[in-house]
Motif scaffolding. Structure first.
Motif, PDB file in Angstrom:
ATOM      1  N   GLY A 126      53.972  29.619  -5.436  1.00 51.56           N
ATOM      2  CA  GLY A 126      53.917  28.920  -6.707  1.00 51.56           C
ATOM      3  C   GLY A 126      52.596  29.140  -7.405  1.00 51.56           C
ATOM      4  N   GLY A 127      51.655  29.794  -6.746  1.00 48.78           N
ATOM      5  CA  GLY A 127      50.411  30.151  -7.411  1.00 48.78           C
ATOM      6  C   GLY A 127      49.439  29.004  -7.528  1.00 48.78           C
ATOM      7  N   MET A 128      49.668  27.883  -6.868  1.00 48.93           N
ATOM      8  CA  MET A 128      48.737  26.764  -6.986  1.00 48.93           C
ATOM      9  C   MET A 128      47.487  27.084  -6.199  1.00 48.93           C
ATOM     10  SD  MET A 128      50.989  23.368  -6.732  1.00 48.93           S
ATOM     11  CE  MET A 128      51.715  22.689  -8.178  1.00 48.93           C
ATOM     12  N   PRO A 129      46.370  26.627  -6.683  1.00 51.59           N
ATOM     13  CA  PRO A 129      45.126  26.961  -5.991  1.00 51.59           C
ATOM     14  C   PRO A 129      45.042  26.243  -4.664  1.00 51.59           C
ATOM     15  CG  PRO A 129      44.705  25.345  -7.689  1.00 51.59           C
ATOM     16  CD  PRO A 129      46.142  25.751  -7.832  1.00 51.59           C
ATOM     17  N   GLU A 145      46.439  14.796  -2.845  1.00 54.79           N
ATOM     18  CA  GLU A 145      47.014  15.687  -1.854  1.00 54.79           C
ATOM     19  C   GLU A 145      48.526  15.517  -1.776  1.00 54.79           C
ATOM     20  OE1 GLU A 145      45.654  18.095  -0.443  1.00 54.79           O
ATOM     21  OE2 GLU A 145      47.074  18.631   1.138  1.00 54.79           O
ATOM     22  N   MET A 146      49.013  14.288  -1.921  1.00 59.69           N
ATOM     23  CA  MET A 146      50.462  14.065  -1.865  1.00 59.69           C
ATOM     24  C   MET A 146      51.156  14.714  -3.059  1.00 59.69           C
ATOM     25  SD  MET A 146      51.089  12.676   0.961  1.00 59.69           S
ATOM     26  CE  MET A 146      49.626  13.481   1.614  1.00 59.69           C
ATOM     27  N   PHE A 147      50.528  14.664  -4.230  1.00 60.67           N
ATOM     28  CA  PHE A 147      51.118  15.315  -5.401  1.00 60.67           C
ATOM     29  C   PHE A 147      51.211  16.816  -5.168  1.00 60.67           C
ATOM     30  CE2 PHE A 147      51.285  11.427  -7.211  1.00 60.67           C
ATOM     31  CZ  PHE A 147      50.152  10.903  -7.817  1.00 60.67           C
ATOM     32  N   ARG A 148      50.203  17.369  -4.521  1.00 65.80           N
ATOM     33  CA  ARG A 148      50.224  18.802  -4.242  1.00 65.80           C
ATOM     34  C   ARG A 148      51.220  19.121  -3.131  1.00 65.80           C
ATOM     35  NH1 ARG A 148      49.221  22.237  -1.003  1.00 65.80           N
ATOM     36  NH2 ARG A 148      48.671  20.655   0.511  1.00 65.80           N
ATOM     37  N   LEU A 149      51.249  18.287  -2.106  1.00 73.37           N
ATOM     38  CA  LEU A 149      52.075  18.557  -0.932  1.00 73.37           C
ATOM     39  C   LEU A 149      53.563  18.509  -1.261  1.00 73.37           C
ATOM     40  CD1 LEU A 149      51.292  19.005   2.083  1.00 73.37           C
ATOM     41  CD2 LEU A 149      51.892  16.614   2.458  1.00 73.37           C
ATOM     42  N   TYR A 187      38.430  22.690  -9.390  1.00 74.28           N
ATOM     43  CA  TYR A 187      37.251  21.839  -9.273  1.00 74.28           C
ATOM     44  C   TYR A 187      37.168  21.298  -7.849  1.00 74.28           C
ATOM     45  CZ  TYR A 187      36.734  22.120 -14.300  1.00 74.28           C
ATOM     46  OH  TYR A 187      36.552  22.600 -15.570  1.00 74.28           O
ATOM     47  N   SER A 188      36.027  20.722  -7.505  1.00 75.22           N
ATOM     48  CA  SER A 188      35.797  20.320  -6.115  1.00 75.22           C
ATOM     49  C   SER A 188      35.936  18.809  -5.960  1.00 75.22           C
ATOM     50  CB  SER A 188      34.394  20.764  -5.673  1.00 75.22           C
ATOM     51  OG  SER A 188      34.074  20.217  -4.412  1.00 75.22           O
ATOM     52  N   VAL A 189      37.009  18.394  -5.292  1.00 75.33           N
ATOM     53  CA  VAL A 189      37.214  16.967  -5.038  1.00 75.33           C
ATOM     54  C   VAL A 189      36.146  16.407  -4.089  1.00 75.33           C
ATOM     55  CG1 VAL A 189      38.776  15.412  -3.796  1.00 75.33           C
ATOM     56  CG2 VAL A 189      39.656  16.825  -5.649  1.00 75.33           C
ATOM     57  N   PRO A 190      35.773  17.137  -3.011  1.00 75.81           N
ATOM     58  CA  PRO A 190      34.711  16.603  -2.149  1.00 75.81           C
ATOM     59  C   PRO A 190      33.400  16.396  -2.908  1.00 75.81           C
ATOM     60  CG  PRO A 190      35.861  18.354  -1.027  1.00 75.81           C
ATOM     61  CD  PRO A 190      36.367  18.355  -2.438  1.00 75.81           C
ATOM     62  N   ALA A 191      33.077  17.307  -3.824  1.00 81.22           N
ATOM     63  CA  ALA A 191      31.835  17.151  -4.587  1.00 81.22           C
ATOM     64  C   ALA A 191      31.901  15.907  -5.469  1.00 81.22           C
ATOM     65  CB  ALA A 191      31.572  18.388  -5.443  1.00 81.22           C
ATOM     66  N   ALA A 192      33.071  15.648  -6.052  1.00 75.75           N
ATOM     67  CA  ALA A 192      33.224  14.454  -6.881  1.00 75.75           C
ATOM     68  C   ALA A 192      33.054  13.192  -6.036  1.00 75.75           C
ATOM     69  CB  ALA A 192      34.594  14.451  -7.554  1.00 75.75           C
ATOM     70  N   MET A 193      33.645  13.222  -4.839  1.00 77.85           N
ATOM     71  CA  MET A 193      33.541  12.051  -3.953  1.00 77.85           C
ATOM     72  C   MET A 193      32.095  11.830  -3.544  1.00 77.85           C
ATOM     73  SD  MET A 193      35.348   9.724  -2.495  1.00 77.85           S
ATOM     74  CE  MET A 193      34.654   8.329  -1.613  1.00 77.85           C
ATOM     75  N   ILE A 194      31.425  12.903  -3.191  1.00 84.35           N
ATOM     76  CA  ILE A 194      30.033  12.779  -2.764  1.00 84.35           C
ATOM     77  C   ILE A 194      29.152  12.377  -3.933  1.00 84.35           C
ATOM     78  CG2 ILE A 194      28.083  14.172  -1.964  1.00 84.35           C
ATOM     79  CD1 ILE A 194      30.226  15.490  -0.073  1.00 84.35           C
ATOM     80  N   TRP A 242      44.376  15.551  -8.673  1.00 80.18           N
ATOM     81  CA  TRP A 242      45.320  16.686  -8.653  1.00 80.18           C
ATOM     82  C   TRP A 242      44.913  17.732  -9.697  1.00 80.18           C
ATOM     83  CZ3 TRP A 242      48.436  19.027 -12.220  1.00 80.18           C
ATOM     84  CH2 TRP A 242      49.308  20.000 -11.719  1.00 80.18           C
ATOM     85  N   VAL A 243      44.544  17.258 -10.882  1.00 81.45           N
ATOM     86  CA  VAL A 243      44.112  18.187 -11.940  1.00 81.45           C
ATOM     87  C   VAL A 243      42.891  18.974 -11.469  1.00 81.45           C
ATOM     88  CG1 VAL A 243      43.121  18.333 -14.257  1.00 81.45           C
ATOM     89  CG2 VAL A 243      45.064  16.830 -13.841  1.00 81.45           C
ATOM     90  N   MET A 244      41.988  18.280 -10.801  1.00 81.89           N
ATOM     91  CA  MET A 244      40.777  18.949 -10.308  1.00 81.89           C
ATOM     92  C   MET A 244      41.135  20.059  -9.318  1.00 81.89           C
ATOM     93  SD  MET A 244      38.091  15.834  -9.686  1.00 81.89           S
ATOM     94  CE  MET A 244      36.722  16.909  -9.308  1.00 81.89           C
ATOM     95  N   VAL A 245      42.004  19.726  -8.382  1.00 80.43           N
ATOM     96  CA  VAL A 245      42.398  20.732  -7.390  1.00 80.43           C
ATOM     97  C   VAL A 245      43.157  21.874  -8.061  1.00 80.43           C
ATOM     98  CG1 VAL A 245      43.854  21.144  -5.365  1.00 80.43           C
ATOM     99  CG2 VAL A 245      42.458  19.080  -5.497  1.00 80.43           C
ATOM    100  N   ARG A 246      44.037  21.518  -8.974  1.00 81.91           N
ATOM    101  CA  ARG A 246      44.870  22.518  -9.653  1.00 81.91           C
ATOM    102  C   ARG A 246      44.033  23.565 -10.365  1.00 81.91           C
ATOM    103  NH1 ARG A 246      47.171  26.041 -11.351  1.00 81.91           N
ATOM    104  NH2 ARG A 246      48.976  26.226 -12.706  1.00 81.91           N
ATOM    105  N   TYR A 247      42.942  23.106 -10.989  1.00 80.93           N
ATOM    106  CA  TYR A 247      42.146  24.032 -11.807  1.00 80.93           C
ATOM    107  C   TYR A 247      40.818  24.406 -11.164  1.00 80.93           C
ATOM    108  CZ  TYR A 247      45.714  23.194 -15.239  1.00 80.93           C
ATOM    109  OH  TYR A 247      46.931  23.134 -15.876  1.00 80.93           O
TER     110      TYR A 247
END
Lengths: 514, 190
Positions: B86-89, A216-220, A437-444, A430-435
């Motif tokens: 920026g188009g990020m999901p 989340e910090m990388f995205r934020l 994928y579901s981070v909560p599903a991975a955690m669960i 971050w890659v998962m969120v970017r493309y």
């Protein structure tokens, strides 16, 4: 049940529990006002601090923080049209218009009161549901636990992933990561590559911090602060009748049935794994609009439009608690992180928790109720400060979160290998969120990996394919399959309706030009 | 890489990065299944089952790139309006308000310096540097040094010194003294 209930309530009277409940609620209320730092991020940052703590105070800290986030998330939603947490999105529809009409204090009063009442109604409903759940879990065999774990992963995967396959892959990746390390069945080290730091697998704290906080910090960092520059534009000082906090409290009192209905709806939706906070609040808002005598006024800044989502937001958390503690299946993302807390504290969520630690379950339920009141009072008292905090640039906050993450994971694990892992998992998150994928599903998936493995092993050795003849198992398998293919079925159905031969309205006749 | 045909709603923007991730997933999961075969029967069974399910899903995901009718299953529907500049999901981020989005769009049009992909790489670089400092010189010196460097790079002198001191205090007095966490000294000071 009553002795466990009273025991749970009495546990909260201990000085350490009281202090940590207050601290947790305060931290959650303060941090929840900062866009991007609420929800699972704060909870993962608190995980390292609960090691070696007694159970009830530790859970009071976590749940207090988790509850505090909701009200302060609503503050920015109402004042800036920017929800501090996704669950507050529906609150913007009428909260922000009420602010623009010069009644921000009234809107906040509605939010605070609804949140508190919603929390307590959720607790009261738990008093009815926990004994029922206690009996229901005695019907569960390994095949039911296995089917439920898979269903939870699939449902939560669908909730947050961009597509069906991505949701499924996310859950599978979580499961795969959970099998790294020592295998309790054969004693073999799996997928460790000879690394000593991985002999016990990836630590829960490292995975949670990496997937939620670091990603989340990388995205934020790359995102602009949505609430920036708006602190000076909101004024709370109006004393005109109809604009004050007490007017908001009166609004809730005059809409008792709506408050009750929304709270019950929130609790019920919270019980179903995979129905996120966002969905629950939108459903609650939608039902309020549908049965209102003046639905056309929704969206213009009416009290009902704030009462409905706010009452359901905390009651949903009470509902989320039920499958988490009774079945070991997290009801939502926050509960998934909370389950990490259970593991750290040496508790095993599931039927045994209701059997052996029911007093702790009741303590947690009361924490939600007490913290919702405390968060409302604290939040109302700190609004001007929280508003300023919401303007802190994210690029200033990010290094602090990273530092707390690195410190926290080492404090929890005593392992530099896990400290390295938290960064790697953060990058992967971050890659998962970017493309999509579901981070909560991975955690669960990671949390439920051992549940899946142990129960699959038992099903194979004890029940075999006959397990599918059990009605509960068959029902859950059916729901899982439908959830996976529902988008495809829906799309095929829509395509068939849109074919020219299926048009309900005949084509307009075109006049020939002469 | 955008896809879509005339007369249909615009398809979702897909990127080579997404394709690369899908390929890596197929290769990675296949490798996982292969490695699992080295373990005893009871130890490899569950990882193999899970891995095979994941491999099938990843292959379907990959095939979906080339089979249009599968897009809703593998790549989802076209996006809603661009919530995050920026188009990020979306992740767990709160959506921007319409006014804020309009302001950001205006800033972009005016040529303001806003590069989300570059910024993401920058923060990842900072995080790697942070970890390197911790590994080399330990937590006690690595953390304040990082804060000093980070905020000095942003020309925030007061924040640089203040945060370095504060984080040194947090590390030394809260984590080491109060919580008695044995933070490592780093390779250089071992």
């Amino acid at each position: 049940m009553w002795s466990n209930l009273l025991d749970g309530l009495a546990s909260l009277g201990a000085p350490q529990a009281v202090l940590l409940l207050f601290v947790g609620t305060l931290v959650g209320t303060v941090v929840g006002a900062i866009p991007g730092l609420g929800g699972a991020v704060l909870l993962t940052l608190l995980l390292p601090f609960i090691y070696n703590m007694p159970v009830v105070p530790a859970l009071a800290l976590l749940l207090g923080a988790h509850t505090g986030i909701y009200f302060s998330g609503s503050i920015t939603a109402i004042l800036f049209n920017t929800p501090g947490a996704p669950e507050s999105a529906a609150t913007t529809f009428d909260g922000y218009p009420m602010t623009r009409a010069g009644m921000p204090a009234r809107a906040l009063g509605i939010s605070a009161t609804s949140t508190t009442i919603g929390g307590w109604i959720g607790v009261l409903l738990l008093m009815i549901l926990i004994p029922v759940m206690d009996r229901l879990t005695t019907l569960f065999h390994p095949s039911e636990f296995l089917a439920l774990a898979i269903l939870a992963i699939v449902l939560i995967g669908q909730m947050r992933a961009r597509s069906t396959t991505k949701g499924l892959i996310s859950g599978v990746v979580g499961l795969m990561i959970s099998y790294v390390g020592y295998d309790p069945i054969t004693g073999v080290q799996r997928f460790t590559g000879g690394q000593a730091s991985l002999y016990n697998g990836f630590d829960i704290t490292a995975v949670a911090l990496g997937l939620f906080a670091f990603a989340e910090m990388f995205r934020l960092y790359a995102q602009r602060n949505a609430a920036a520059g708006k602190a000076d534009k909101v004024s709370f000082g109006s004393r005109e009748p109809g604009t004050r906090v007490r007017d908001g409290i009166r609004d809730v009192a005059s809409h008792k049935w709506l408050t009750l209905r929304s709270s019950v709806l929130g609790t019920v939706l919270g019980i179903i794994p995979g129905v996120g906070g966002v969905a629950a609040n939108f459903v609650s808002y939608g039902q309020a609009a549908r049965i209102s005598r003046h639905p056309e006024k929704f969206g213009t800044g009416i009290p009902e439009g704030i009462i409905a989502p706010e009452a359901s937001s905390i009651s949903k958390e009470a509902g989320n608690l039920l499958p988490t503690v009774a079945l070991g299946v997290p009801g939502g993302v926050g509960m998934a992180v909370l389950m990490s807390g259970f593991t750290i504290l040496g508790m095993v969520p599931g039927p045994s928790m209701l059997e052996k630690n029911q007093n702790v379950v009741w303590s947690m339920a009361f924490v939600i109720g007490i913290a919702s009141l405390l968060a409302s009072l604290l939040g109302l008292g700190m609004v001007p400060g929280l508003v300023r905090l919401a303007n802190v640039p994210s690029r200033t906050l990010v290094p602090f979160v990273l530092a707390l993450g690195f410190l926290g994971v080492y404090a929890a694990t005593d392992s530099l290998g896990q400290t390295i892992a938290v960064l790697v998992i953060g990058l992967a998150g971050w890659v998962m969120v970017r493309y999509g994928y579901s981070v909560p599903a991975a955690m669960i998936g990671f949390l439920l990996g051992k549940v899946v493995e142990n129960n699959l092993y038992l099903v194979r050795n004890l029940q075999g394919w006959a397990s599918l003849e059990r009605p509960l198992t068959a029902l859950m398998v059916l729901i899982t399959v439908l959830s996976l293919f529902a988008p495809l079925i829906r799309r095929l159905g829509l395509r068939r309706l849109m074919r020219p031969g299926n048009q309900a309205v005949p084509p307009v006749a075109v006049k020939e030009k002469v | 890489m955008t896809t879509g045909t005339a007369g249909e709603a615009p398809a979702r923007h897909r990127s080579y990065g997404e394709l690369a991730v899908d390929l890596i997933l197929v290769v990675g999961i296949a490798a996982y299944v292969l490695v699992a075969q080295r373990y005893p029967k009871d130890g490899r069974e569950i990882p193999t089952v899970v891995g095979v399910v994941g491999l099938v899903a990843a292959l379907v995901q990959l095939v979906g790139w080339f089979v249009r009718p599968m897009w809703s299953l593998t790549h989802g529907d076209p996006p809603r309006r661009k919530d995050i500049a920026g188009g990020m999901p979306e992740s767990s981020a709160p959506p921007l308000s319409p006014e804020r989005t309009a302001q950001l769009d205006a800033e972009e049009a005016a040529g303001e310096d806003y590069h989300p992909h570059r910024d993401t790489l920058i923060i990842m670089g900072w995080a790697v540097l942070f970890l390197a400092l911790i590994l080399v010189i330990g937590y006690v010196y690595g953390i304040p040094l990082f804060f000093l460097a980070y905020f000095l790079a942003r020309r925030q002198w007061i924040l640089a010194v203040g945060s370095a001191v504060a984080m040194f205090g947090l590390t030394e007095w809260v984590f080491i003294q109060l919580l008695t966490v044995p933070l490592p000294a780093g390779v250089l000071f071992r």
